[in-house]
Scaffold this active site. Structure first.
Site, PDB file in Angstrom:
ATOM      1  CG  ASP A 301      -1.879   1.109   1.293  1.00 50.92           C
ATOM      2  OD1 ASP A 301      -2.151   1.693   0.228  1.00 50.92           O
ATOM      3  OD2 ASP A 301      -2.361   1.442   2.392  1.00 50.92           O
ATOM      4  CB  CYS A 354      -5.315   6.471  -1.132  1.00 49.18           C
ATOM      5  SG  CYS A 354      -3.948   7.302  -0.308  1.00 49.18           S
TER       6      CYS A 354
END
Length: 404
Positions: A301, A354
């Protein structure tokens, strides 16, 4: 709405710290809300939401108010006056707000609202970047969606409770929620409330996690009993979700370069009843080398521009700079090259951000797969989540498999 002087002054103090001192909005709000213990939930809500609102629309409001950096206290009150007028709130008879030109404010708003960079309150470079990356009409829809206030989404901790039971317990505590189709563990609050003071939260029955973020752990296709590495764990929202998916069985290694974040994760893990997790600080390359070809699953991530989550971090629009974006793309390439080596033959890797920019997402995956480090991997699938289509945060994830 009747405005209270002490609450408005608290908002002005917060704006000064954010705009003039460069402090992060969420930290500032925490600090300001400690000013007065007598403030109730409504008072605190007013301070937090008004501050975030003015931060979100900073460029538009400063243009209307003709306020410029560094913002003096009178300038900050002018911004507050603009906020009042545009929300139809009666201007109180205070000397700080004397002579607020209501008609001119409305006229300037109508005029500036025709221009996207003012209407959506973003820097020129970011507006140009978004249009180039997504095309004019999609970027227009996307930035409008990213300027909406984020809803509060919970993830039921299935190590301790199922979603339906959690919904009932929350209802008993006066918090009404609804389920979300396509998000098996998610509950959306019908009305904003502070969920962190509830017994259900203290008992570790849920975490606050955006619906898009809840899609990442399942994308990795973990199984109970596997060795799973979350290599950029941060404070560990996805780590905890992986633990639940693994049913507390196997080995879950949460890694990060920041020890302080992993310490917070340990506290959260205890509350969540997670027993199969250990943390490792990435102090040097040896930490990664020890795990070469040993993990069944690896989640990357990766650090990114955070453009997909500006709904919850509106000040990031002003903190983000083009140089940072270039630098972080280099970091993403390095992480893919180095950390992917932990995947064992037949294992799987998920690269996630993100961000909504292809240059941080699919283009990074293509670059990796074409590189020497990625030649053993095959692309399985990817998912790009846009806020304008999902109603939640912007996210990207790609699943790759290492050949046997």
């Amino acid at each position: 709405m009747r405005l209270h002087r002490n609450l408005v002054f608290a908002v002005i103090d917060a704006l000064n710290l954010i705009f003039n001192e460069g402090e992060y909005a969420d930290k500032v709000i925490e600090k300001i809300l400690r000013y007065d213990k007598r403030w109730g939930a409504r008072d605190r809500g007013f301070i937090a939401e008004t501050t975030y609102d003015i931060v979100r629309w900073k460029r538009l409001y400063t243009e209307i108010a003709e306020a410029h950096e560094p913002y003096s206290r009178p300038h900050l009150f002018r911004l507050f006056g603009v906020w009042c007028v545009l929300r139809g709130i009666r201007i109180p008879d205070w000397k700080q707000l004397e002579g607020t030109p209501q008609r001119r404010i409305k006229g300037r708003f109508d005029e500036l609202s025709k221009i996207r960079k003012y209407r959506e309150s973003i820097p020129d470079w970011l507006d140009e970047l978004g249009e180039k990356a997504l095309g004019g009409s999609l970027w227009t829809r996307e930035i409008a969606a990213l300027n909406q206030q984020a809803e509060v989404i919970l993830r039921a901790n299935t190590l301790k409770i199922q979603k339906k039971q959690l919904q009932a317990l929350l209802s008993d505590e006066g918090i009404e929620t609804e389920t979300l189709k396509g998000y098996p563990d998610a509950l959306k609050l019908k009305e904003r409330k502070n969920v962190f003071t509830t017994k259900t939260f203290k008992d570790g029955l849920f975490e606050v996690q955006d619906a898009s973020s809840q899609l990442v752990a399942p994308f990795l296709e973990v199984q109970p009993g596997q060795r799973v590495v979350d290599a950029c764990a941060g404070a560990g929202g996805k780590t905890l979700h992986l633990a639940a998916q693994m049913e507390n069985k196997g080995q879950l290694i949460a890694m990060d370069i920041y020890e302080s974040k992993l310490k917070k994760l340990k506290v959260r893990a205890r509350r969540n009843g997670v027993h199969n997790m250990e943390t490792r600080v990435i102090e040097n390359t040896k930490v990664i080398k020890k795990l070469h070809s040993k993990a069944d699953r690896v989640l990357l991530d990766a650090p990114c521009s955070g453009l997909g989550v500006i709904r919850r971090n509106p000040d990031s629009k002003w903190k983000l700079q083009p140089e940072f974006l270039e630098r972080i793309k280099g970091v993403q390439r390095d992480i893919l090259r180095d950390y992917s080596k932990m995947v064992k033959p037949g294992g799987k890797l998920v690269y996630a951000t993100c961000s909504i920019l292809p240059e941080e997402n699919s283009e990074q995956v293509q670059h990796f797969l074409a590189s020497e480090a990625g030649h053993e991997f095959t692309f399985v699938k990817e998912q790009s989540i846009l806020s304008s289509q999902s109603g939640f945060d912007g996210f990207y994830m790609a699943l790759m498999e290492k050949s046997n």
